[in-house]
Design an enzyme around this catalytic site. Structure first.
Site, mmCIF file in Angstrom:
data_model
loop_
_atom_site.group_PDB
_atom_site.id
_atom_site.type_symbol
_atom_site.label_atom_id
_atom_site.label_comp_id
_atom_site.label_asym_id
_atom_site.label_seq_id
_atom_site.Cartn_x
_atom_site.Cartn_y
_atom_site.Cartn_z
ATOM 1 N N TYR A 115 9.996 -43.255 -9.615
ATOM 2 C CA TYR A 115 8.961 -42.850 -10.578
ATOM 3 C C TYR A 115 8.787 -43.934 -11.651
ATOM 4 C CZ TYR A 115 9.476 -37.989 -8.828
ATOM 5 O OH TYR A 115 9.513 -36.861 -8.058
ATOM 6 N N HIS B 126 -1.350 -35.691 -10.495
ATOM 7 C CA HIS B 126 -1.127 -35.652 -9.044
ATOM 8 C C HIS B 126 -2.375 -35.182 -8.296
ATOM 9 C CE1 HIS B 126 2.889 -36.910 -8.160
ATOM 10 N NE2 HIS B 126 3.482 -36.003 -8.901
ATOM 11 N N GLU C 283 4.269 -40.907 -7.174
ATOM 12 C CA GLU C 283 5.142 -40.685 -8.333
ATOM 13 C C GLU C 283 5.066 -41.808 -9.377
ATOM 14 O OE1 GLU C 283 5.919 -37.877 -8.708
ATOM 15 O OE2 GLU C 283 6.092 -36.973 -6.727
ATOM 16 N N HIS D 108 1.794 -35.058 -15.981
ATOM 17 C CA HIS D 108 2.243 -35.599 -14.683
ATOM 18 C C HIS D 108 1.652 -34.775 -13.530
ATOM 19 C CE1 HIS D 108 5.543 -37.430 -12.112
ATOM 20 N NE2 HIS D 108 5.196 -36.384 -11.379
ATOM 21 N N GLU D 109 1.804 -33.460 -13.630
ATOM 22 C CA GLU D 109 1.317 -32.603 -12.535
ATOM 23 C C GLU D 109 -0.199 -32.678 -12.411
ATOM 24 O OE1 GLU D 109 3.492 -31.569 -10.448
ATOM 25 O OE2 GLU D 109 5.058 -32.223 -11.806
#
Ligand SMILES: [Zn+2]
Length: 470
Positions: A396, A324, A343, A320-321
Site C-alpha cells: 500500500y 477503490h 492498494e 480509501h474505500e
C-alpha cells in the site's frame, strides 16, 4: 463473529452496452490463486436467486450463468466451496455427470462443445455457507451477530455462488435475496425491486457495469437506509451528483451520518482528480459489529461501528474505500500480482484527500510513510509481492510512494491528467502495470522520459529508493 479480525479486506466481457477497453491477457488461473478460475469459459452475466434463512444460516440458491466456451471442451468447471449443487442444466440439458471436490464444481458433458459456444448454466445449490479459510484469514460468507456479511477479496466469492473466480473475469450481475422480514439485504448496484410476503422480504439488485466476482457482495442486517447526498444537478466535482447513502443499524445511524459528513467533499476531490465516479450510486454499509478493516465492493463499502469516527485514522479509511471505486472496481487488475494498482492508488488517494482537506500535504504523508518503510525490512517486490504478501501494508505505502515519485517528476498538471486518462481509458475494464507505464510515458509528453525507469526501483527492486523530492 469469527473472521473479521484477521481478514485483509478490503477481461473484458461482452455483457452490457458499456464500451470496454481492449482485453488484458491474464493467465488463468491466476498465479496467486492457482485453485480458482478457468480460462476454458467466460461468464458474462450472473443471475442469482438466493433464499437465506438467518437463524439457521441456510442458503438455497439458483444461479443462472450466461457466457460462452473459449475452447473445445467436454467439461465445465466452476468454483463453489462448501455448498452442495443439486439440479444442474447446461443449455437446457443435464450434464452426464456432476461432481464436487476441493472447491470445484465439475460438469462432464454428454457431447463436447466447440469453442465460442453460447452457454446458459442453470445451477441449483444449497447448504450452510461458511467463510473460506486461506492465506488471508477467513474470506467470503460470514455470519454476523445479527445478519450476514460477505467479504469476497480475494477468493471468497465461491462461498456463496458458483462462479469463474478470477479478477479479470468481469460480468454483470442480478442478485435477488429473500430473507427474514425486518432485515435489509444490500447488494451491488441498483435496488430494482423490494417486496414483502408474510415473514419474508425479497430484495433485488442489478449491477449493470462489469464486476469482478470478488467484488460481488451481500450484506444483511437490521439496516436503515439514509441518503447522504440525494440525486441532483451538478455537484461540487462538476459532475452530476452521485447518490450517496448509508445503511446502518438504527442506533448507529446518527453517528454514521456524522462520520461520513466529509464524504461528499471526498467525492468532489476524487471526481476532480480521477474523473467521473464510475457508478450511479455509492452506499456505505455500517456493520453492527466491529471490523478490523473496512471492505470494498463494487458501488459500496462496508465499515464497522468502530470506524465511525471523525479522526484521521477513520477518515483516511473512508477515503480509501471510496477511491477503490475507481482503482480496483472500475479498473481491476487482471492479475493479483498487480494489486498495487488497487492498494497503492487507494493509499495515495488518502494522501490526496489529506492535502485537499487542509490536513497534511501529500508530500508530508509520503515522507512519513517513507520513513516508516525505511525502518522496516526491505524484502518485498511491490509489483509482484507474492500471494502471502499481497495485502502487506508495504504494498500500500510503497505503491503510493511510487505514485508520489511520478507526481514529483511530472508535476501536478500532467500527473492528474494521467490519472484521469487512466480512469477514462480503462473504465470498467481490466488493467496491468505495463499498461499504466505505457500511458504514463504517453502523458509525460517528454522525449527521453521513461516511466518504467522511474517506477522500477519502487515496484520491482527490494531496496527502498531515496525519497522523491524534498
Ligand atoms: Zn484497499
Amino acid at each position: 463473529m469469527t473472521c473479521l479480525s484477521s481478514t485483509p479486506a478490503d477481461a473484458t466481457t461482452d455483457g452490457p452496452a458499456a464500451v470496454l477497453p481492449a482485453a488484458v491477457s491474464a493467465p488463468l488461473p491466476d498465479r496467486y490463486l492457482p485453485g480458482r478460475g478457468t480460462g476454458d469459459l467466460l461468464i458474462t452475466h450472473y443471475d442469482l436467486d438466493l433464499e437465506c434463512k438467518l437463524a439457521s444460516n441456510r442458503l438455497a440458491g439458483r444461479a443462472v450463468l450466461t457466457g460462452r466456451t473459449l475452447k473445445d471442451t467436454s467439461r465445465l468447471e466452476f468454483d463453489l466451496t462448501g455448498l452442495q449443487a443439486g439440479r444442474v442444466q447446461v443449455n437446457g440439458q443435464r450434464p452426464r455427470k456432476t461432481s464436487q471436490r476441493n472447491g470445484k464444481l465439475v460438469l462432464s458433458l454428454k457431447e463436447p462443445l466447440p469453442a465460442e459456444t453460447g452457454l446458459v448454466l442453470d445451477i441449483r445449490y444449497e447448504g450452510t455457507p461458511a467463510p473460506i479459510n486461506g492465506d488471508w484469514g477467513e474470506v467470503g460468507w460470514e455470519e454476523l451477530t445479527d445478519g450476514v456479511l460477505v467479504a469476497g477479496q480475494p477468493d471468497g466469492a465461491s462461498s456463496w455462488f458458483p462462479c469463474n473466480d478470477h479478477p479479470s473475469q468481469k460480468a454483470t450481475f442480478r442478485i435477488s435475496t429473500t430473507t427474514d422480514a425486518g432485515y435489509r439485504a444490500v447488494a451491488n448496484g441498483e435496488l430494482v425491486s423490494h417486496r414483502k410476503k408474510a415473514s419474508r422480504e425479497t430484495w433485488v439488485y442489478e449491477m449493470n457495469e462489469p464486476m469482478a466476482t470478488y467484488l460481488a457482495t451481500l450484506q444483511i442486517g437490521r439496516y436503515v437506509l439514509r441518503d447522504l447526498v440525494p440525486a441532483g444537478p451538478a455537484g461540487a466535482g462538476g459532475d452530476a451528483a452521485v447518490v450517496q447513502q448509508v445503511a446502518a443499524p438504527a442506533p448507529l445511524l446518527t453517528d454514521a451520518v456524522v462520520a461520513l459528513s466529509r464524504q461528499e467533499d471526498m467525492m468532489a476531490v476524487f471526481v476532480r482528480s480521477f474523473g467521473p465516479y464510475p457508478f450511479a450510486r455509492y452506499t456505505v454499509v455500517v456493520a453492527e459489529d466491529e471490523l478490523e478493516i473496512p471492505l470494498e465492493a463494487q458501488s459500496l463499502s462496508i465499515i464497522g461501528r468502530n470506524h465511525l469516527d471523525s479522526g484521521w485514522e477513520a477518515q483516511r479509511l473512508i477515503a480509501h474505500e471510496l477511491s477503490h471505486q475507481w482503482f480496483g472496481n472500475s479498473l481491476t487488475a487482471a492479475s493479483w500480482q498487480d494489486i498495487w494498482l488497487h492498494e497503492g492508488f487507494a493509499c495515495y488517494s488518502e494522501w490526496i484527500w489529506s492535502e485537499a482537506s487542509g490536513s497534511l500535504p501529500a508530500a508530508g504523508r509520503a515522507k512519513a510513510a517513507w520513513q516508516m518503510l525505511a525502518a522496516l525490512e526491505q524484502d518485498i517486490t511491490v509489483g509482484d509481492p507474492g500471494p502471502e504478501l499481497m495485502f502487506d501494508d508495504r504494498v500500500y505505502k510503497r505503491g503510493a510512494l511510487a505514485l508520489h515519485a511520478l507526481r514529483t517528476e511530472l508535476g501536478d498538471e500532467r500527473f492528474f491528467r494521467l490519472l484521469r486518462r487512466w480512469c477514462a481509458d480503462y473504465r470498467h475494464g481490466s488493467v496491468s502495470t505495463s499498461q499504466f507505464i505505457g500511458l504514463a510515458d504517453t502523458e509525460a509528453g517528454r522525449p527521453g522520459f521513461s516511466a518504467a525507469t522511474l517506477l522500477e526501483p519502487w515496484l520491482f527492486s527490494a531496496a527502498l529508493p531515496e525519497f522523491p523530492g524534498k
